[in-house]
Design a protein around this motif. Structure first.
Motif, PDB file in Angstrom:
ATOM      1  N   GLU A  39      -4.158 119.014  -7.919  1.00 50.09           N
ATOM      2  CA  GLU A  39      -4.476 119.248  -9.018  1.00 50.09           C
ATOM      3  C   GLU A  39      -3.994 118.165 -10.281  1.00 50.09           C
ATOM      4  N   VAL A  40      -3.190 117.261  -9.728  1.00 48.01           N
ATOM      5  CA  VAL A  40      -2.578 116.538 -10.740  1.00 48.01           C
ATOM      6  C   VAL A  40      -3.258 115.265 -10.668  1.00 48.01           C
ATOM      7  N   PHE A  41      -4.180 115.007  -9.716  1.00 48.43           N
ATOM      8  CA  PHE A  41      -5.101 113.900  -9.488  1.00 48.43           C
ATOM      9  C   PHE A  41      -6.184 114.078 -10.435  1.00 48.43           C
ATOM     10  N   CYS A  42      -6.597 113.059 -11.009  1.00 52.60           N
ATOM     11  CA  CYS A  42      -7.608 112.836 -12.071  1.00 52.60           C
ATOM     12  C   CYS A  42      -9.119 113.031 -11.076  1.00 52.60           C
ATOM     13  N   SER A  43      -9.840 114.256 -11.613  1.00 49.39           N
ATOM     14  CA  SER A  43     -10.931 114.581 -10.591  1.00 49.39           C
ATOM     15  C   SER A  43     -11.829 113.511 -10.645  1.00 49.39           C
ATOM     16  N   ALA A  44     -12.512 113.460  -9.524  1.00 45.72           N
ATOM     17  CA  ALA A  44     -13.705 112.733  -9.443  1.00 45.72           C
ATOM     18  C   ALA A  44     -14.885 113.138 -10.378  1.00 45.72           C
ATOM     19  N   GLY A  45     -15.543 112.101 -10.728  1.00 44.73           N
ATOM     20  CA  GLY A  45     -16.429 112.284 -11.741  1.00 44.73           C
ATOM     21  C   GLY A  45     -15.875 112.029 -13.251  1.00 44.73           C
TER      22      GLY A  45
END
Length: 1135
Positions: free
Chosen positions: A242-248
């Motif tokens: 959840e802390v990773f910048c989401s794909a796209g």
């Protein structure tokens, strides 16, 4: 240690040093809130802070290298890519404003960071994750800041030592939600900044689920004033996705997230959007660029090239061969034109001479006549041009003998001149000047010729001269042969005379004689035939002459030129023609002969002379019309079997041997082909060559196997024709060695005396029966000598020994005198004796016989190894081309073979293309494992396909290598040339596979990194395939090639905690290849991926610095396996 524990432990070290670096700068930050509202002050402040952070990395560099060296290559670089907020420091100013200037009092110290990561190690599952009790959060004290997403500050009068990693400061005042851009773990009351590539906004309560979105923690019960705070964890992507910048989307800072625009793509954890390739499909919010179009284009392009290669590969060599053929034809035409001009000049000179003689004769004859026509006639003759038809006397009806003789001469001369004019290329006509000293004097020297046309012209000039001499000596009688040898300039060769006395060969372990008491001599310049029934030891006799008898004990004496020397010392000038036609099927007749000539003729012999030798052999063996035809293989038909047999003999003839040994060279040939071959061999004998050959004579009574109608048609003449053919071939030999069963000699001497000798024993050959056929039938026991002779076939060897005064063993003497039992006589007839067969056949047990067989096999292997390693001095006085020169020759030959095998190569490439498409599509890159699954499949597929292909390099050419190495060709040059040619596949095959796999799989690593790893992998497995191909037969070698990559990959990826398996894994080439692939991909994961990278590498035991080492290990494995393959090739070859 489990995977999650490894990840958390790695996270502990990383975050610990990051936190310490960030904490240090807090001592210099101004605490006054008014400074946060001044943009100029903020820029100066940020610049100062980042300078301090950069300097702090030097303090922790040694610790980071020691603890995290396996996943961090450059401390400063990795630190800056994870925590360099200089481009977007807004979240720091926002946090300072929200905390009213006490942000520095909320940052975790080194001791608190240690507590956080030690707590992660204690909780294997996220749902039960909590930190160990500490000073601020324990059973008696649980502040709001202890909840996930919240933090507290220290008292204002408390001085915090941020370097202190042992004492936890008291943080119990003014607890508040964690600032955006930071994460606050549950169980401690401080904040840690989120790395770049993370998105850490303030959480919002989801009333449906009761969770704080986008995080997964709940609000504490019984605290209505407690709200959602900030992020609560940063670990690997599996635990804190959840802390990773989401794909796209991309996150330029830890509090900003923007969607990817069209024409760009953003992977998980991106800090900026990346431009797509021109032909890639990138819609808004694309998580990855779709570069399949490039793969399809490459597939279409490569497929088109493979189709061209498949259909047009032979055209290159075919065009070259046509040009060479035209050059040869021009050379032949030039030679014939030159000879025609010489013939015409000779004819004119002869005509002029005859005309002058006739004129003088007629002048004397008609000088006494007083007629009116005399002046006119003499005037006409005097005015006629000498040598012309006008100079000849007119036809006269006179009946005088003189005029009749002149008329006859005139008609013959006119007819010859006419024939020359009509057929200037005919080899007949006037041959008076062929071989003349003037022509020989003006002929160009071999060393002065440079162009191919000149060399062919020189060669064909010499051949036409020899053909003209053969026309004058068609019958090849002894006087004619000597005449031809004197007229033709033939280069003499060193002579080898082989004498053998009491030659006996006994099989080790079984005490059985294969040959016994053989005495005789092979003389230079003579053609000797070895004949006898099946099992007489003819091939064994030839093997013994070459000094090779593995598994046997050889006694007696072999003299070379009257000296006791190893015949292997003369192997450079000894030719051995095996019974099987071991010829390269994918080469033409000329290419096979030319290669043998270049490698085995003297190195200082000019090239034109080598061309002459090859052309002479082609001409003498009758291979001129098939010289540009492929020899052919089982799958692809080429020349006929008889022509292939002649090529097999020609391979040894072109090296100009002094001793030529042939094993059944006439088998499978008809009478005309056999006669052609024997004529060629007799011509070799003119140059002093010692020729010995095993012959199976064609039998005239084979017609009895034909049908009844066919018998009736040929009955009247078949006996006579076939008998005459066989007898003609037999009479072309000079000497005969006749062996009986068991390797006993019955006759050795001149062919002319064989009938006389057997007649003296009472064995007379019937009419129209070939003598050797009759003698062999008697030795075979099919026919019995007449009772008047008083001898049996069993006594013939002893009779020969007594006839020549040789010493006869006692057991053989008893058999002829009738003093031995029938069993003993039977043994002696088959080369046995009281000690000649297996001792104790009736009394020996099965185990004893089995043990004897084992011992015999061991002796054979031992002798083979000794023969392979034995070396003797060179006494041949011939300097053949060195290793480098032979290496060049082998390269040229292998290049032609590979071009003709281009269709097979195209199929191999097509399979690699399909494998790349399938694996690239099915095995997508996983961010958690950095594409390890796809790379595992790649290692297996590439290893298997490339090994199967590399097996063909040596498996199919073993027989050819054994023959060439026995002839003295360099094994090192052969091996290096094979390996050099296969380097083309080493370079191209990875490119072919990667062109599909990369564009369908699209990993983060670069094409260059993947290509380099694949090159090293293909080089490694090719060397292993060499060793398998040389050690095993084709079937087992293919099985090992399939099993090895699969088994070694399973060992390399094993997760069992077994020290033995781990030790074996460290030695597997598959592990090195996998580690190189994964590391090259993991290097592209930075920032927020740092903990995931370290955790994954630790779980698999990989080291990010081992990328060069893995490539070196793969290359060394390829080199060592090639060395082992070469050693096995030289050691275990069959000679």
């Amino acid at each position: 240690m489990g995977r999650r524990d490894s990840c958390f432990q790695e996270t502990t070290y990383v975050s610990f040093f990051v936190l310490l670096s960030l904490i240090f700068h807090q001592n210099v930050i101004c605490q006054e809130e008014r400074s946060l509202d001044n943009p100029a002050a903020n820029r100066l402040y940020n610049q100062f802070v980042f300078d301090k952070i950069s300097n702090l990395t030097e303090v922790f560099e040694d610790d980071i290298k020691r603890e995290l060296g396996f996943c961090i290559t450059n401390v400063k670089e990795d630190y800056n890519e994870a925590f360099n907020f200089s481009k977007k420091p807004d979240f720091l100013n926002a946090c300072g404003k929200s905390t009213k200037g006490d942000m520095m009092q909320r940052i975790c110290t080194a001791a608190e960071v240690r507590i956080y990561f030690n707590g992660l190690l204690g909780g294997p599952k996220r749902a039960t994750n909590y930190l160990k009790p500490n000073k601020n959060c324990n059973l008696s004290s649980w502040m709001s800041g202890c909840e996930p997403g919240w933090a507290c500050r220290t008292a204002k009068d408390v001085k915090v030592d941020l370097k202190d990693d042992k004492n936890v400061p008291v943080r119990t005042q003014q607890c508040a939600p964690c600032c955006a851009g930071f994460f606050c773990p549950r169980g401690i009351t401080c904040m840690i900044p989120c790395p770049l590539g993370a998105y850490c906004p303030e959480a919002e309560l989801n009333k449906t689920t009761g969770l704080c979105d986008p995080y997964h923690y709940q609000l504490p019960s019984g605290q209505p004033n407690h709200t959602c705070g900030g992020a609560d964890i940063w670990a690997d992507i599996g635990s804190s996705s959840e802390v990773f910048c989401s794909a796209g989307s991309f996150c330029p800072s830890t509090i900003d997230k923007l969607p990817c625009s069209k024409g760009h793509y953003c992977r998980t954890g991106s800090t900026a959007e990346l431009n797509c390739f021109k032909l890639a499909t990138c819609n808004p919010r694309s998580t990855n660029q779709n570069i399949t179009a490039y793969g399809i284009m490459l597939f279409a392009g490569l497929g088109f090239l493979l189709i061209i290669l498949y259909n047009c590969s032979d055209q290159v060599l075919a065009t070259r061969e046509r040009r060479q053929a035209k050059s040869r034809e021009k050379a032949v035409q030039s030679v014939r034109d030159s000879q025609s001009r010489e013939k015409w000049k000779s004819a004119k000179d002869i005509a002029k001479k005859h005309a002058t003689e006739l004129q003088q004769s007629f002048s004397r004859t008609f000088s006494r006549r007083k007629s009116m026509k005399q002046p006119d006639l003499m005037r006409g003759l005097s005015q006629a041009k000498p040598g012309s038809d006008a100079a000849l006397p007119p036809m006269s009806g006179s009946s005088s003998d003189t005029k009749k003789g002149k008329k006859k001469d005139k008609n013959k001369l006119t007819e010859m001149l006419h024939d020359i004019e009509q057929n200037p290329e005919d080899p007949g006509g006037f041959n008076l000047e062929i071989g003349d000293k003037n022509i020989k004097k003006h002929a160009p020297k071999g060393k002065a010729l440079h162009t191919q046309s000149q060399m062919f012209r020189y060669a064909y000039g010499q051949i036409e001269k020899e053909k003209a001499m053969q026309e004058q000596n068609k019958n090849l009688t002894f006087s004619g042969v000597i005449s031809m040898a004197n007229d033709i300039d033939i280069r003499k060769r060193p002579t080898i005379e082989v004498a053998f006395k009491d030659l006996t060969i006994t099989l080790k372990g079984k005490n059985k004689h294969l040959m016994r008491c053989v005495t005789g001599k092979l003389s230079p310049g003579r053609v000797s035939a070895v004949m006898g029934p099946s099992g007489a030891g003819k091939t064994t006799f030839l093997t013994a002459l070459t000094g090779k008898a593995p598994g046997c004990t050889m006694s007696g004496m072999i003299l070379v030129n009257g000296k006791v020397e190893s015949i292997q010392s003369y192997k450079k000038i000894i030719g051995f023609v095996p019974q099987d036609d071991i010829v390269h099927g994918n080469l033409t007749v000329e290419e096979n002969l030319w290669f043998s000539a270049r490698c085995r003729l003297p190195a200082d012999l000019p090239k034109p002379e080598k061309v002459l030798v090859v052309e002479r052999v082609i001409e003498s063996l009758g291979l001129q019309h098939v010289r540009d035809s492929l020899v052919g293989t089982v799958e692809k038909r080429g020349i006929s079997g008889g022509q292939r047999k002649r090529v097999n003999v020609g391979l040894e003839m072109v090296m100009e041997p002094s001793l030529l040994i042939l094993d059944e060279p006439t088998s499978g040939l008809d009478s005309s082909s056999s006669q052609l071959l024997l004529r060629a061999l007799r011509r070799e004998a003119l140059e002093g060559v010692n020729i010995c050959m095993v012959v199976h004579q064609p039998r005239f009574n084979i017609y009895t196997l034909l049908s009844a109608n066919t018998k009736q048609m040929i009955r009247s003449c078949s006996h006579l024709i076939l008998s005459l053919c066989s007898y003609t071939l037999f009479r072309m030999f000079d000497d005969l060695i006749l062996l009986a069963k068991g390797g006993l000699i019955c006759y050795q001497g001149s062919v002319k005396n064989v009938e006389e000798y057997f007649s003296s024993l009472g064995i007379v050959v019937p009419e129209r029966v070939n003598p050797p056929d009759y003698y062999i039938d008697i030795l075979e026991g099919i026919l019995k000598p007449s009772t008047s002779s008083g001898v049996t076939y069993k006594q013939l060897p002893v009779r020969w020994m007594l006839h020549n005064g040789y010493q006869v063993p006692m057991d053989m003497l008893k058999s002829i005198e009738g003093m031995a039992s029938s069993a003993s006589a039977e043994n002696s007839a088959h080369g046995g004796s009281a000690h000649g067969s297996v001792v104790g056949d009736d009394g020996t047990s099965f185990a004893g016989e089995f043990w004897q067989d084992v011992k015999a096999n061991v002796e054979i292997k031992k002798d083979t190894l000794q023969n392979n390693f034995s070396s003797s001095g060179d006494l041949s006085a011939r300097e053949v081309p060195g290793v480098y020169q032979q290496y060049r020759y082998f390269l040229g030959r292998l290049g032609k073979q590979r071009l003709r095998e281009a269709r097979t190569l195209a199929v191999d490439y097509l399979i690699l293309l399909l494998a790349g498409i399938c694996l690239g599509t099915l095995a997508k890159v996983s961010d958690e494992t950095f594409g390890a699954m796809g790379y595992t499949y790649t290692v297996i597929a590439v290893s298997l396909l490339c090994k199967i292909t590399a097996l063909r390099s040596f498996s199919l050419d073993k027989l050819h290598y054994w023959r060439e190495s026995r002839a003295g060709m360099s094994s090192l040059a052969y091996f290096l040339a094979k390996d050099t040619v296969d380097h083309f596949n080493t370079i191209v095959k990875p490119l072919v596979y990667l062109s599909m796999f990369y564009f369908f799989n699209n990993p983060r690593s670069t094409v260059t990194d993947n290509y380099v790893v694949l090159i090293c992998l293909v080089y490694c497995v090719t060397g292993i395939a060499y060793a398998l191909a040389i050690l095993f037969e084709p079937g087992p070698a293919q099985l090992w090639s399939v099993l090895l990559p699969v088994v070694l990959t399973l060992i390399a990826t094993s997760t069992n905690d077994n020290k033995i398996v781990d030790s074996i894994s460290e030695l597997c080439y598959t592990r090195w290849a996998l580690e190189a692939f994964v590391v090259s991909n993991a290097q592209r994961y930075k920032g927020v991926w740092l903990i995931t990278r370290c955790g994954s590498l630790m779980e698999n035991g990989y080291n990010i610095k081992h990328f060069p080492r893995c490539l070196i290990f793969l290359t060394l494995t390829g080199i060592l396996s090639r060395g082992a393959a070469f050693f096995c090739m030289v050691t275990f070859q069959k000679k």
